[in-house]
Structures are given as C-alpha cells and as structure tokens.
Design a protein around this motif. Structure first.
Motif, short mmCIF file in Angstrom:
data_model
loop_
_atom_site.label_atom_id
_atom_site.label_comp_id
_atom_site.label_asym_id
_atom_site.label_seq_id
_atom_site.Cartn_x
_atom_site.Cartn_y
_atom_site.Cartn_z
N LEU A 32 89.02 38.77 13.23
CA LEU A 32 89.50 38.81 14.74
C LEU A 32 88.23 39.92 15.39
O LEU A 32 87.93 39.57 16.74
CB LEU A 32 90.19 38.90 15.33
N ALA A 33 88.36 41.14 15.22
CA ALA A 33 87.73 41.67 16.13
C ALA A 33 86.05 41.80 16.05
O ALA A 33 85.05 42.06 16.66
CB ALA A 33 87.42 43.36 14.65
N GLY A 34 85.28 41.35 14.75
CA GLY A 34 84.21 40.40 14.57
C GLY A 34 84.10 39.07 15.09
O GLY A 34 82.62 39.26 16.24
N VAL A 35 84.76 38.74 15.86
CA VAL A 35 84.43 37.39 16.63
C VAL A 35 84.03 37.84 18.31
O VAL A 35 83.60 37.06 18.98
CB VAL A 35 85.81 36.69 16.95
N LEU A 36 85.12 38.72 19.05
CA LEU A 36 85.30 39.35 20.23
C LEU A 36 84.36 39.30 20.04
O LEU A 36 83.65 41.04 19.63
CB LEU A 36 86.49 39.72 20.74
N PRO A 37 82.91 39.83 21.03
CA PRO A 37 81.71 40.20 21.03
C PRO A 37 82.41 41.90 21.30
O PRO A 37 83.06 42.04 22.68
CB PRO A 37 80.68 39.98 21.97
N GLY A 38 81.95 43.13 20.95
CA GLY A 38 81.94 44.05 21.49
C GLY A 38 83.33 45.40 21.02
O GLY A 38 83.13 45.96 20.55
N LEU A 407 83.19 48.35 24.89
CA LEU A 407 82.56 49.05 23.48
C LEU A 407 82.22 50.29 24.04
O LEU A 407 82.01 51.43 22.83
CB LEU A 407 80.98 48.27 24.34
N ASN A 408 81.57 51.21 24.94
CA ASN A 408 81.46 52.47 25.74
C ASN A 408 82.51 52.60 26.84
O ASN A 408 82.57 53.46 27.77
CB ASN A 408 79.78 51.99 26.63
N TYR A 409 82.85 51.51 27.25
CA TYR A 409 84.45 51.85 28.59
C TYR A 409 83.56 52.18 28.86
O TYR A 409 83.58 53.63 30.70
CB TYR A 409 85.35 53.34 27.86
N SER A 410 82.35 51.28 29.52
CA SER A 410 81.37 52.21 31.08
C SER A 410 80.93 50.88 31.69
O SER A 410 81.13 49.78 31.27
CB SER A 410 80.13 53.00 30.10
N LEU A 411 81.40 50.78 33.27
CA LEU A 411 80.98 50.59 33.98
C LEU A 411 79.92 50.25 34.23
O LEU A 411 79.42 49.35 34.94
CB LEU A 411 81.83 50.38 35.52
N PHE A 412 79.11 51.10 34.12
CA PHE A 412 78.09 51.36 33.92
C PHE A 412 77.27 50.17 33.51
O PHE A 412 76.33 49.66 33.69
CB PHE A 412 76.91 52.35 33.72
N ASP A 413 77.25 50.08 31.91
CA ASP A 413 76.67 48.88 31.08
C ASP A 413 76.45 47.81 32.18
O ASP A 413 76.15 46.77 31.36
CB ASP A 413 77.89 49.45 29.72
N LEU A 414 78.24 46.82 31.81
CA LEU A 414 78.34 46.24 32.98
C LEU A 414 77.10 45.69 33.93
O LEU A 414 76.25 44.49 34.11
CB LEU A 414 79.22 45.73 33.63
N GLY A 415 76.08 46.96 34.98
CA GLY A 415 75.39 46.26 35.61
C GLY A 415 74.22 46.41 34.72
O GLY A 415 73.52 45.64 34.43
N VAL A 416 73.92 47.41 33.34
CA VAL A 416 72.93 46.57 32.07
C VAL A 416 73.14 45.47 31.45
O VAL A 416 72.37 44.75 31.90
CB VAL A 416 73.27 47.61 31.20
N LEU A 417 74.29 45.21 31.51
CA LEU A 417 74.61 44.42 30.95
C LEU A 417 73.99 42.60 31.62
O LEU A 417 72.99 41.66 31.42
CB LEU A 417 75.62 43.31 30.49
N THR A 418 74.25 42.64 33.62
CA THR A 418 73.55 41.70 34.38
C THR A 418 72.22 42.07 34.61
O THR A 418 71.95 40.77 34.67
CB THR A 418 74.75 42.29 35.88
N PHE A 419 71.83 43.13 34.50
CA PHE A 419 70.36 42.93 34.52
C PHE A 419 69.23 42.01 33.51
O PHE A 419 69.24 41.54 33.59
CB PHE A 419 69.92 44.66 34.71
N PHE A 420 70.41 42.91 32.39
CA PHE A 420 69.66 42.10 31.38
C PHE A 420 69.68 40.75 31.05
O PHE A 420 68.92 39.17 30.30
CB PHE A 420 69.54 42.97 29.51
#
Lengths: 506, 331
Positions: A32-38, A407-420
């Motif tokens: 199950l942990a493998g199924v859900l990304p992050g 993954l890192n409990y980081s809101l910044f990463d969501l910005g990175v995700l959107t950008f990419f």
C-alpha cells in the motif's frame, strides 16, 4: 550447507503464527505504501515504530522488512496505471507500462510486474542466504572513483533510452544535470542557485521532479486531449492476465533484470533506480521487436521491475552484514532494527543467529505472500482505468499533490511540483522525451560528488581515475563508445557525400 | 495506505487543533496535546527519540504528546517554527547541535541559542576519531606524527561542511598543527564504506555508527571527544583527546526547547515534566539504543550550555578558518 541447516532453523522461527502475521501485515502495508506516491517506506515504518515496541524483536523486524520489500511490489502500480511514479525506481516502468495500460493491457503489465518482482526478490534472498559475507566485501571495494565512473558511463549509455533524436535527449539530460546542481555545494557548504529562496537550499527533490514532469504533466496532457473519454471495453477475466506470448517474452528479461539489480544493489547510492534504467536499455538493445518499444513492450516492464526488486533485496546485504544502509529506505529499516536493540553489522550472524536466519526465512515467505496478494488485486487496480478521465485525472492530481507534500512535509515542494508539471507538459508537447531529464537530475549529484571526492583523494590528479581497475575499465569503455560514435558519424557523412542520397543505412 | 493516512489525518487534526485553539489560562495547563516539532525526517535518531519521549510522556505531562516532522534547511525550519509558535507551552521543539551552530554559519532568522527557551537536555554522545584497523597508525600520537611527516597525505571523511564532525576534525588539525584533507560525503553510510575500503584514512563520527565494526575489529577508535572516558567497555583503554594532550571536547546532543516568552509557570511545568520523562527507565532505554548516553540537564543549566557551546564554536570556527572561508565565498 551449514547455512542451509541454519536457514531451516530460521524457517522454524518465522513460521510461528505471529511471525507469519507480521510478515503479512508488513508486506500488505508495504504494498500500500508503494501504491501511493510520496508516502513511502519511511513514513510507514516511522508510524509503526511505536506500535512495535511491545513485539518481540524478530516479529518487529519481519514486519519492517516486509514493508521494505513489499513497497517494491506496489511501486509499479501507479506508474503503469496513471503515469505517476511513486519512487525513483519506478520511473522506467512507466515508459512501457503506461503505454501498455493505454492499449488495454494494464492487467498484463501489472501481473508481469508482480511476477518479475517475485522471481527477482526470491533470487535476491537466495543470494543473501548463501553468499552475503563475500558480497559485502565487493561493496567495500567500490570507492569514490568507481561511483564517478559508473555515473559517467550511465549517462553515456542510458541517455537516449527511449530513442528518437539524440540531440534532444542530450539536451534534456543536460537540463537534468543542471537541476541536480541546485542546493548545497558539497565542498564549500554554500547554496548554489538558491536565489535566496529557503526551499531551494536543500536542492530539488528528485521524486518531486519526476512526479511533476511525468504525473502532473500527464494530467495536463489528458486535459488537452479532445475526445478524452477513451472507452475501455470490458475485459474478460482471462484477458486480464498476461497471455502465453507475453509471459514467454518476459522470462529472460526478468532474469537479466534480476542480475543487473543484484549487482547494482551492492553499490552505495540509490542503486535501484540506475538498475532499472540499465535493464531497460539492455532489453531494448536485445529486442527483436524494435518497433514496439515506446508503445508498450512488455520486456520494458518485466526487466526493470525485476531489477528494482533484486536491488532492494541485495541492499539488505550491506545493511545486514555491514550495518550500512545504502538507501534512504534502508536507513529507516536500520532505525527499526535499532529501536529493538538490534545493531546489524559483521557480528549479527554470530551473535543473533536465530534472529538473522529467521529474518531471511521470513523474506522467502513474505515474497510469496506479496505475489499471492498482488495477483488477485490486478483486476481491481486495472478496473480503475474504466473510470472516465474527467473523474480519474482530478484524483490523480490530488494523489500526486498529497504524495509530494507528505514526502518532506513541505509546501514549497508543491510549488516545485506544479512548476515541473507544466514544464513536463510543454516539453512532452514539443516532442522532448523526459526520461533523460530524470536520469540527469538523478545521476548529476552522484557524478559531481564522485568527482569532488576523487579529486581530493588523489590531490587533484584526475588521471588516477583512468588507471584504477574498476573505474578505469568503465571510463575507457565510455571513451571507446564516444570514439565509435564519432567514427560512425564521420563514416556516414563520407558515405552520404560520396554515394547517392538514396543510400539510407540504419 | 489507508491506515497510515488515517493516522496522519489524526496527527494533522490534533496539530491544527493545537495551533488554532484559543489560549487557555495557565492554571489548567496542559489541557490539550503538546506538539514536538522535529526538524528531521521520520526515522532518524532525533525523530525516534522524540517519539519515545512522546510515547512515555503522557503520564508525566498529563496530556498526550504528538510528534510532527518539519525537515528542511538543516533543521532551521523547525527551529524557526518553534520560535514563532504561540507562547502557550503547547509547542516544543526538538533541539540538537545545529541550534547553537547554525546561527554562526549563516543568516538564520533568529539566534536560537538566545531566542529559544531551554527545557531539558536528555542525551549526548561524544564524537570519536576512527581509523581502519589495518592503518599504519595505532594511536593518536602515531596518527599525528604521520600527518606531521606527510602533510596533506591523510584524507578524512565528513558528512557536510560545517557539521559538528567536520568542525571537530578541523579543530583537532588546528590544535595539533597538522594538515589533513577533508572529503565530503553524502551521509554516514557511504563514508563508513569508504573507510572500510580504506579509500579514506580517518573519520570523526558518532560511536554508534561504527560500534559493530569496532566490535568486529575492522575499525579502531583512536580517541573520544568526551570530557571523561566513555563508559562502554568496547572503548576501554581509548583515551579522550584531552588525556592525549589535545583540548578537544565535542558532543552530539539531544534536548528540547520552547519559544521564548511562554509564561513562567508553564515553562516550569514543561521542565518538570520533561525531567520525569527523561529519567523514566523506558525513555532511558531508548536513549541508549539510539547510541546516546543518558545525560539529563535541567533548563537553566541547559540554556547556559547553549551560550557556552556557541561561544566555544565561534572561537573554533575562527581558529580553523571555516568561518572566513564561508564568509569570503558568500561575498
């Protein structure tokens, strides 16, 4: 044969009912942990640590190890179904797996991934059973020059993985390398390309990048398709599983992938990921059906999936016999051991024989459980694709964002995700292949660190790289390959200018 | 995944509740769960220790304790969040070495050593200098002699510029006036592999990471950076640096801190509660399993420890030239 007798004792211990239940719980949660990304192995083990306090050490370790190798089974599922890689090791599975799913062969891809994982995982455990200590010595022989050489050769061989224009692939790879330089400089501790943004100080998370360019990028691409409700015809139960042809084509890739994964698993660094790229490249080279690649060749699922499972099994070797975790998830497994007062290392086999062999035995059992668990689920997972795109895609986006955050409990990463996500979408629309970008971003830091370390170790004498047996062989091989490519290019030029333009060679 | 999602949702809900709820009057403190912010990802020793503290803390604090992870910026994000938290005693930060070190190295938002309130130190462990057993030097004196005779020949590993181990090794080099070269590694495991393969000559490390290799006789410890010899019989006969004539004491430590300005009686309740948790046999066992020596220090003493350590680090960073090299490159 002494090992065999000890292993039998191990089976006795791990076949106790509570230990089988622990293995079942571990691999189920792991899958199950493998199924859900992050949400990966780390989060799951961390959450279970407090619960495990009351268990006896062997039971707890069986559960934690189950999470660890069980996750490798689950990792391929989102890659195949919706093009979202849960971890680095399932990026390659996406290339052919997702195409198979779009052709209506999702069930076959999922089943082959599970079978390949089972075969390679079990072979990995056999390896641990009989040859762990000598193999651990192999790991030690690899030093910084070797890491550099492997990364360099990897970039050279694997960049044009998915075919197409070599120039475009190299361009994507270079962009990937550049992305890998963001963050702290190893030698000076200074932040590069941080632009004063806190979140960039730690560098860009590779997983967030691939979740963005592949997962979110795919969601955007689907939105832009006109008739996006592809009617998947109801599949008969029999057709859900791989047919004879598909199975036959997968056997050799599984064994070859397993071997590659086993070798790479002994090398520090996220070896699982490199081994999947290598297996893919090998299978493509060996394939007699070139035209199918990129459109859903089953060998491209079977090989890499076997490779990452073998790699994760073999990473247990340095962990158990040296006490050294070669990947982030292995590090978490180590914490799980330590909290129960077990310190893996060279003495573990002699000081805790029952525990050591019980754990190994449980891995045979656990891999079997994984297979039994995964095959029936194939139908359930494959039916996800019957959902209309307009419902499925928002869910995929939601899962991607949740995964990237956790993954890192980081809101910044969501910005990175959107950008990419947008970057990946535009690149894909413009006909650029994204795998080389992922490869560059992944190998870049390894390449750089290996080079820096080598330079310090050799007092700046880079020639040493070419004279060490392992690193030298790899690098001279690379030089020869570049030489061959230049030679071929010139020959082609000469031919083209001397003969008629009709002469079109391959 | 549903199961762990549920747990996560639960954690988030309690956290949100903890942050959003109205301030409660002091006499009923604590009336809701206390949150410990950990600046590391789940699974490391800081995280596991915090979870053990949380697990064993309920009877001592009279309320449940939850752990949230806020990794990033080498732990500074979590320190900032602790410093900025409501001053009601419901937010506690896990504190470790970078609390005193980070403000010296870069522009952090606060000087954590003076802008946080110390609750308690719970465990510590000295850095040790370790070499491969087949190395040609078997004592610290041999090592220093070899380095003096062959400047730059010995390479040592560290896990990041400006980490405690890097600074401690440079401090040793500065005191002993030797030239040894630093090789950066991306974590403890690859570094120890490089030592085992004799790709590097020495490492300064937490003893736990090499314990099993010391027991197996593949790695030897030359000296420990502790004030008194380490009690573990595994290190019997290993001198401290001070005993060997080099004034070097450097500890990895684990403690807890609160935002500055929380009411005096709330702070006192926290300090008393954490004292009981830290001395609870169950917590002590986890501290030991994580490779630390149980080392309790009360709030006021701990606060002074921060000030002293930061002053000493300032001197070391200047003496070793680490500070200058970082500042020069920043320009």
């Amino acid at each position: 044969m002494e090992n065999f007798a000890l292993l039998m004792q191990g089976f006795q211990a791990s076949l106790a009912l509570h230990n089988i239940l622990a293995a079942l719980a571990g691999v189920t949660l792991g899958t199950l942990a493998g199924v859900l990304p992050g949400i990966g192995i780390s989060g799951t083990i961390a959450l279970l640590l407090p619960i495990s306090f009351g268990m006896e050490p062997l039971t707890a370790l069986i559960m934690f190890s189950g999470i660890y190798y069980g996750a490798m089974y689950g990792g391929s599922i989102t890659s195949i179904l919706v093009n979202v890689p849960g971890e680095g090791a399932s990026v390659v599975t996406m290339i052919e797996g997702y195409q198979m799913a779009r052709r209506g062969r999702a069930g076959a891809a999922l089943a082959i991934a599970a079978i390949g994982s089972f075969v390679a995982g079990t072979l990995g455990v056999v390896g641990i059973t009989f040859i762990a200590p000598p193999l651990a010595q192999v790991a030690i022989a690899f030093g910084p020059p070797e890491y550099f050489a492997i990364a360099a050769l990897g970039l050279l061989v694997l960049t044009n993985l998915s075919g197409g224009s070599a120039l475009r692939a190299v361009l994507m790879m270079l962009i990937g390398l550049m992305l890998g330089t963001v963050g702290m400089d190893y030698m000076t501790g200074l932040v590069r390309f941080g632009f004063g943004v806190d979140g960039l100080g730690d560098g860009l998370d590779f997983i967030v990048i691939v979740m963005g360019v592949f997962g979110l990028g795919e969601v955007l691409a689907r939105i832009c398709e006109r008739q996006n409700d592809v009617r998947v015809t109801k599949i008969k139960f029999k057709d859900l599983y791989p047919n004879r042809e598909e199975t036959r084509r997968s056997i050799l890739p599984i064994f070859r992938g397993g071997l590659i994964g086993a070798i790479m698993g002994l090398i520090p660094g996220p070896s699982g990921t490199i081994s999947t790229f290598a297996s893919y490249a090998l299978e493509k080279k060996l394939s007699t059906r070139r035209e199918e690649w990129g459109k859903g060749a089953i060998e491209g699922v079977a090989g890499p999936e076997a490779a990452n499972n073998a790699a994760s099994s073999f990473t247990m070797i340095p962990l158990l016999s040296l006490g050294l975790p070669f990947s982030a998830s292995a590090a978490l497994l180590l914490s799980g051991f330590m909290i129960h007062g077990i310190q893996p290392g060279p003495m573990l086999v002699s000081t805790e024989p029952v525990l050591f062999w019980g754990l190994i035995a449980s891995m045979y059992i656990g891999n079997l459980i994984c297979l039994i668990l995964n095959l029936p689920l194939v139908g359930l997972f494959a039916s996800v694709l019957r959902a209309p795109m307009r419902y499925l895609m928002p869910v995929v986006a939601l899962v991607t964002f949740t995964g990237a955050y956790v993954l890192n409990y980081s809101l910044f990463d969501l910005g990175v995700l959107t950008f990419f996500g947008f970057l990946g979408f535009f690149l894909q629309m413009s006909g650029y292949s994204l795998a080389p970008l992922a490869l560059g971003a992944f190998l870049g830091p390894q390449l750089e660190q290996g080079l820096i370390q080598t330079m310090v170790l050799t007092d700046g004498n880079i020639w040493t790289l070419m004279t060490r047996p392992l690193a030298g062989t790899a690098l001279w091989l690379g030089v020869a390959m570049i030489g061959w490519m230049i030679f071929r290019f010139i020959r082609q030029l000469l031919r083209r200018s001397s003969s008629q333009p009709v002469a079109e060679d391959v | 995944m549903k199961f762990s999602n549920l747990l996560k949702a639960g954690l988030m809900a309690t956290l949100t509740a903890g942050v959003l709820a109205m301030p409660v009057s002091a006499q009923e403190y604590p009336s809701k769960p206390i949150t410990i912010i950990v600046g590391k990802s789940p699974g490391g020793s800081t995280d596991l220790l915090a979870r053990a503290m949380a697990q064993g803390g309920e009877p001592h604090m009279g309320t449940s304790i939850v752990v949230v992870n806020r990794p990033g910026a080498s732990g500074n994000l979590a320190f900032n969040e602790t410093a900025d938290a409501p001053k009601d005693g419901y937010t506690v930060g896990a504190a470790s070495n970078s609390l005193t070190l980070a403000p010296l190295l870069g522009e952090t938002k606060y000087n954590y050593a003076t802008d946080l309130e110390a609750i308690a130190l719970v465990g510590s462990s000295p850095y040790v200098l370790a070499v491969h057993n087949d190395a040609e030097w078997s004592t610290l004196a041999d090592f220093v002699d070899h380095a003096t005779a062959n400047p730059g020949a010995i390479k040592y590993g560290h896990t990041g510029v400006g980490t405690g181990a890097h600074i401690a090794t440079e401090q040793l080099a500065s005191i002993a006036a030797i030239d040894i070269q630093a090789v950066p590694f991306d974590g403890g495991a690859p570094m120890i592999v490089a030592l085992l393969g004799q790709h590097i000559g020495a490492i300064m490390t937490n003893p736990l990471d090499i314990q099993e290799h010391v027991r197996a006789g593949t790695i030897r410890v030359l000296a420990t950076a502790s004030e008194a010899p380490v009690s573990d019989p595994l290190y019997g006969g290993v001198p401290t640096f001070t005993e060997a004539g080099y004034d070097l004491v450097s500890l990895v430590w684990q403690g807890y801190a609160a935002p500055k300005g929380i009411p005096e009686d709330v702070l006192q309740t926290l300090r008393d509660g954490f004292e009981k948790i830290a001395n609870d046999p169950a917590t002590v066992a986890v501290i030991e399993q994580m490779g630390f020596e149980p080392h309790y220090m009360g709030g006021e003493e701990f606060a002074q420890f921060w000030i002293d350590e930061q002053a000493a680090l300032q001197v070391t960073l200047e003496q070793t030239g680490i500070l200058q090299s970082i500042q020069e490159q920043k320009r």
